[in-house]
Design a protein around this motif. Structure first.
Motif, PDB file in Angstrom:
ATOM      1  N   THR A 180     -17.630   5.007  -4.013  1.00  0.00           N
ATOM      2  CA  THR A 180     -18.262   4.753  -2.714  1.00  0.00           C
ATOM      3  C   THR A 180     -19.507   5.619  -2.561  1.00  0.00           C
ATOM      4  O   THR A 180     -20.554   5.143  -2.114  1.00  0.00           O
ATOM      5  N   LYS A 207     -27.160  -6.400  17.260  1.00  0.00           N
ATOM      6  CA  LYS A 207     -25.761  -6.057  17.009  1.00  0.00           C
ATOM      7  C   LYS A 207     -25.413  -4.712  17.649  1.00  0.00           C
ATOM      8  O   LYS A 207     -24.365  -4.556  18.256  1.00  0.00           O
ATOM      9  N   ASP A 262     -25.540   5.880   9.011  1.00  0.00           N
ATOM     10  CA  ASP A 262     -24.321   5.110   9.252  1.00  0.00           C
ATOM     11  C   ASP A 262     -23.360   5.236   8.070  1.00  0.00           C
ATOM     12  O   ASP A 262     -22.150   5.349   8.244  1.00  0.00           O
ATOM     13  N   GLU A 290     -19.607   6.541   8.354  1.00  0.00           N
ATOM     14  CA  GLU A 290     -18.468   5.728   7.939  1.00  0.00           C
ATOM     15  C   GLU A 290     -17.650   6.436   6.866  1.00  0.00           C
ATOM     16  O   GLU A 290     -16.427   6.443   6.898  1.00  0.00           O
ATOM     17  N   SER A 329     -19.831 -12.136  11.901  1.00  0.00           N
ATOM     18  CA  SER A 329     -19.253 -11.375  10.779  1.00  0.00           C
ATOM     19  C   SER A 329     -18.706 -10.025  11.239  1.00  0.00           C
ATOM     20  O   SER A 329     -19.319  -8.984  11.006  1.00  0.00           O
ATOM     21  N   PRO A 330     -17.570 -10.058  11.943  1.00  0.00           N
ATOM     22  CA  PRO A 330     -17.005  -8.810  12.475  1.00  0.00           C
ATOM     23  C   PRO A 330     -16.520  -7.870  11.357  1.00  0.00           C
ATOM     24  O   PRO A 330     -15.957  -8.327  10.368  1.00  0.00           O
ATOM     25  N   ASP A 331     -16.796  -6.593  11.542  1.00  0.00           N
ATOM     26  CA  ASP A 331     -16.327  -5.600  10.562  1.00  0.00           C
ATOM     27  C   ASP A 331     -14.973  -5.041  11.037  1.00  0.00           C
ATOM     28  O   ASP A 331     -14.512  -5.381  12.136  1.00  0.00           O
ATOM     29  N   PRO A 332     -14.336  -4.226  10.226  1.00  0.00           N
ATOM     30  CA  PRO A 332     -13.008  -3.700  10.612  1.00  0.00           C
ATOM     31  C   PRO A 332     -13.013  -2.988  11.950  1.00  0.00           C
ATOM     32  O   PRO A 332     -12.034  -3.049  12.706  1.00  0.00           O
ATOM     33  N   GLU A 333     -14.131  -2.326  12.262  1.00  0.00           N
ATOM     34  CA  GLU A 333     -14.211  -1.592  13.524  1.00  0.00           C
ATOM     35  C   GLU A 333     -14.070  -2.555  14.712  1.00  0.00           C
ATOM     36  O   GLU A 333     -13.334  -2.282  15.665  1.00  0.00           O
ATOM     37  N   VAL A 334     -14.741  -3.705  14.631  1.00  0.00           N
ATOM     38  CA  VAL A 334     -14.651  -4.706  15.689  1.00  0.00           C
ATOM     39  C   VAL A 334     -13.197  -5.132  15.874  1.00  0.00           C
ATOM     40  O   VAL A 334     -12.680  -5.190  16.996  1.00  0.00           O
ATOM     41  N   ASN A 335     -12.522  -5.382  14.768  1.00  0.00           N
ATOM     42  CA  ASN A 335     -11.134  -5.824  14.846  1.00  0.00           C
ATOM     43  C   ASN A 335     -10.221  -4.740  15.424  1.00  0.00           C
ATOM     44  O   ASN A 335      -9.287  -5.042  16.159  1.00  0.00           O
ATOM     45  N   ARG A 336     -10.523  -3.505  15.085  1.00  0.00           N
ATOM     46  CA  ARG A 336      -9.700  -2.410  15.622  1.00  0.00           C
ATOM     47  C   ARG A 336      -9.828  -2.333  17.138  1.00  0.00           C
ATOM     48  O   ARG A 336      -8.836  -2.182  17.844  1.00  0.00           O
TER      49      ARG A 336
END
Lengths: 733, 112
Positions: free
Chosen positions: A346, A582, A361, A365, A683-690
């Motif tokens: 990463t 965004k 960012d 992250e 295109s939601p990222d994991p943060e959006v879903n959380r």
């Protein structure tokens, strides 16, 4: 003070004076009986002490025979001789040649475990250097073990150097012990294989590898051959050793690649660690081939392996060394390595991010995963190579200019603007950008620290950003008046200021939010924290972002007009996605989440469902002021003082004042609003879903509460932060 | 350490004989800041300046150095610097002081 000077005297001449006295026993007179008798005459609780020695000093004494404080104690409880490497060889307790394959595999695996334990924050002396072989690889005659020992030393040395250089560890937190300790260890004469070059070590490992590969091939089963189980076993063992040596070499080569200055070496390192990762499953499945420690479980959790002596460095440790290191189990070794390699991979990806905001960012992250200190340090040193250029190629100043163009498109940085080539304007902007570069480097470096330290440091860096803010406004004004003379139809208002303000707000928001992650706030404090975030910081952030957005649009319009003038071709008016849209949407969602939480907390308080402490030594005001203290150094946005907060949040200004049901309903609407915004994010990222996972249940709970559900219960609600670290799911018991 | 501190409240004990206890106090005070060698129950020896004691014979030594028991061959005789160390009374096996320091501390060693 008497004591202090005594310590200093001793430091200067210790090891000379007192041992002599020790030998000269005639000097010492036994007074045990009289002393104990005299002590008995003292009153209960009475301390007999020197005038200059009081309770305060007494508190800092270490307590002997307390296993937590007394590092020397463990060594004395073991009924075996603690031998160092040379002594062990002399006594024949340790082999330096003709080691069997299972022995080599066992030793290597234990060393890997020690290495991991070290990276997890234990001292080098208690981990890697419990392996006697590492103490002096020159004495090892077995080539595979010698190469391995040197390889591990190099790995440690580079890792240590990286960590020191990145300076993202803290004395009192996760890595300190090893860093401080291995400095001490060095003074006690541990060699970090500095007499051998990196290239020589990788060469030695490669030689061993080739040799082993030949053996692997020669013992391989051939078609139609009756397989001899002994040969098969040897084949398996050779393969196991081969994989371990190769893993060591790849890890070392990857770390060496990180020390080079070219960006290409980072992708090289990424390839190498990927190769190393491929070996891990084979290593895992062959762990059982290694010898196990001759486990003496009656003596506690320190099993003894050949070549390892957990207590060999006990006497080198500081007196109050916290605890002795529990080396991780071999079964967990591979899992750790694969995570470490994932993190390193990463880290390597950072070089694909070219924009400063993107990099920031990326750091945020990455830090959210609470990575280990080695990967954090590698990220830091990859970002700024020797503190000069980003990724070794870009000037920080250029990165900042690009970020400014991307964010606010200031005329001064536009090729089409007369200011771009104006000498004076250039001076202004260049000196501003130069002044920015250090605070921004610090800001990025802060994200390399562990989460707790980050918060601390974010609070401090606000001061530097306040200075920048001031300068940005002045430069903006100067550029504006310059531009008015040259191109009266254009403006240069609050461009740089907007950009700095944006970062200011981000830092402040992060500072407050991280308090939830670190569990610093009590339940009764939630309401003013969320209030500050929703009513103030996010509101400011959104207006800042929309100002930047309109500044971009203004710039684009001018460009379009200029283009239109030149070419008759009609430019297609396509609806472009605004670059900041965004972020604007996300801020709106966050603001709604915070507002929802704020109203929830106020309503719960009205219903008597928030436990409030009996303020004795402090008051809510004291706590409030403490929570927002770092914001006092910021000029824009101005800090909201407690009195102002109380006035602004006073419900009596509404007519009629809302009751708890109204507030629950309002909170539910905020969560609903957040949900709506987030569901429309492309295109939601994991943060959006959380966040969605928190918003949805909270909508329901708030509606229930508004309907009077469990109004009478006095059981306090629960706040479950397991889904999202900043926003809890509210649970009514 | 905690136990010593906690017990440091106002004492409810009445003092039996003022003379004998003040004599004992004087003796002990005479030893303050003298080099002291204490052997502990696990065989280790600490050498340091005597700074503080209490009724349970908990002793605090300043700039203490730790010596391992003589049977231990590894790095024998090489002291380890501990700094300020408290030895709980029940771990004290023997206490020794340097002979010349007894000249100042009346009543110790001389009359036995």
């Amino acid at each position: 003070m008497v004591m202090k000077s005594a310590v200093e005297d001793d430091d200067a001449g210790w090891g000379l004076g007192i041992p002599e006295k020790m030998k000269n026993n005639a000097n010492w007179v036994d007074i045990t009986h009289e002393f104990k008798g005299a002590c008995k005459e003292l009153n209960l609780g009475e301390l007999l002490h020197d005038k200059l020695f009081g309770l305060f000093e007494a508190m800092s004494a270490i307590e002997m025979m307390d296993p937590k404080m007394d590092a020397g104690m463990i060594g004395n409880q073991v009924n075996r001789k603690v031998l160092n490497f040379e002594q062990a060889i002399k006594e024949g307790a340790i082999k330096v040649k003709d080691l069997s394959l299972p022995e080599l595999i066992g030793i290597i695996d234990t060393c890997f475990c020690c290495l991991i334990t070290w990276l997890e924050g234990h001292s080098l002396a208690q981990t890697v250097f419990t392996c006697l072989y590492i103490h002096n690889p020159d004495l090892i005659e077995e080539p595979a073990l010698k190469a391995f020992a040197l390889g591990i030393l190099k790995v440690c040395d580079i890792a240590r150097e990286k960590v020191n250089k990145a300076a993202v560890f803290e004395e009192a937190s996760d890595f300190p012990k090893c860093v401080r300790e291995d400095f001490q260890a060095m003074t006690y004469g541990f060699k970090m294989a500095n007499n051998v070059t990196d290239l020589r070590v990788t060469g030695m490992l490669k030689d061993v590898e080739d040799e082993l590969q030949r053996k692997v091939k020669s013992t391989r089963s051939r078609q139609g051959e009756q397989r001899n189980p002994d040969v098969e076993l040897e084949h398996q063992q050779c393969l196991a050793l081969f994989n371990r040596i190769k893993f060591t070499r790849l890890l070392l080569t990857a770390l060496i690649a990180f020390t080079k200055k070219e960006t290409s070496s980072v992708s090289e390192a990424q390839k190498l660690v990927a190769q190393a990762a491929d070996l891990l499953s084979a290593i895992h499945s062959s762990i059982q081939h290694g010898i196990q420690s001759q486990n003496d479980t009656t003596k506690g959790d320190h099993p003894i392996m050949m070549g390892f002596e957990p207590l060999v460095n006990q006497r080198l440790l500081p007196p109050t060394f916290p605890r002795y290191a529990k080396i991780i189990k071999r079964e967990d070794m591979v899992a750790y390595f694969s995570k470490l390699i994932e993190r390193i991979k990463t880290v390597c990806d950072v070089i694909n991010t070219t924009n400063l905001h993107g990099i920031l960012d990326f750091f945020c992250e990455f830090s959210e995963q609470s990575p280990c200190v080695l990967s954090r340090s590698l990220l830091q040193t990859t970002f700024l190579i020797d503190n000069k250029k980003v990724f070794g190629t870009h000037l920080m100043q250029d990165m900042i200019k690009d970020a400014l163009r991307y964010f606010v498109s200031p005329p001064v940085l536009s090729y089409k603007c007369c200011l771009f080539n104006n000498h004076q304007a250039k001076d202004y902007i260049d000196s501003f950008v130069t002044h920015c570069s250090r605070p921004f480097c610090s800001l990025i470096q802060i994200h390399g620290h562990n989460r707790a330290r980050q918060r601390d440091k974010l609070g401090h860096i606000l001061e530097e950003f306040a200075t920048l803010q001031d300068e940005a406004e002045k430069v903006d004004a100067a550029l504006h008046s310059l531009l008015m003379k040259l191109e009266p139809q254009r403006q240069h208002l609050a461009c740089l200021g907007t950009w700095i303000l944006y970062h200011n707000l981000r830092i402040m928001i992060q500072y407050l939010l991280s308090g939830f992650e670190l569990e610093l706030y009590s339940m009764h404090e939630y309401y003013y924290i969320y209030w500050y975030l929703s009513e103030f910081l996010y509101a400011w952030l959104m207006s800042t972002l929309s100002r930047a957005d309109s500044s971009q649009m203004a710039e684009e319009r001018i460009l379009e007009e200029q283009l239109k003038g030149r070419s008759s071709k009609k430019i297609k008016k396509k609806k472009k996605v605004r670059p900041l849209s965004k972020e604007i949407n996300m801020s709106q969602a966050y603001q709604n989440m915070c507002a929802g939480m704020y109203k929830t907390m106020v309503a719960l308080d009205m219903d008597g469902k928030v436990h409030k402490p009996q303020f004795e030594l402090d008051s809510e005001q004291v706590r409030y002021e403490h929570r927002f203290a770092p914001f006092n150094s910021v000029v824009t946005p101005p800090p909201v003082h407690y009195i102002q907060f109380k006035e602004m949040s006073d419900l009596k200004k509404y007519n009629p004042p809302p009751g708890s049901a109204d507030l629950y309903l309002a909170a539910s609407k905020h969560f609903q609003q957040a949900k709506l915004i987030l569901e429309n994010v492309p295109s939601p990222d994991p943060e959006v879903n959380r966040i969605l996972k928190v918003a949805k249940p909270n909508i329901v709970v708030m509606k229930l509460l508004a309907g009077g559900h469990k109004k009478e219960t006095k059981v306090l609600p629960e706040f479950d932060f397991s889904t999202h670290k900043y926003f809890p799911v509210v649970k009514i018991m | 350490m905690a136990t010593m501190i906690e017990e440091n409240g106002p004492s409810s004990h009445e003092q039996p004989e003022v003379s004998s206890s003040s004599q004992a106090r004087q003796k002990l005070e005479g030893l303050l800041n003298k080099n002291m060698r204490i052997r502990m129950t696990d065989g280790r020896t600490l050498v340091g300046l005597f700074l503080c004691t209490d009724r349970d014979c908990n002793v605090i030594l300043g700039s203490a150095q730790e010596f391992l028991k003589s049977t231990d061959t590894f790095s024998q005789g090489e002291p380890r610097v501990l700094g300020l160390a408290m030895i709980p009374g029940h771990h004290v096996v023997s206490i020794e002081v340097e002979a010349d320091s007894l000249d100042d501390a009346q009543g110790f060693g001389g009359n036995h």
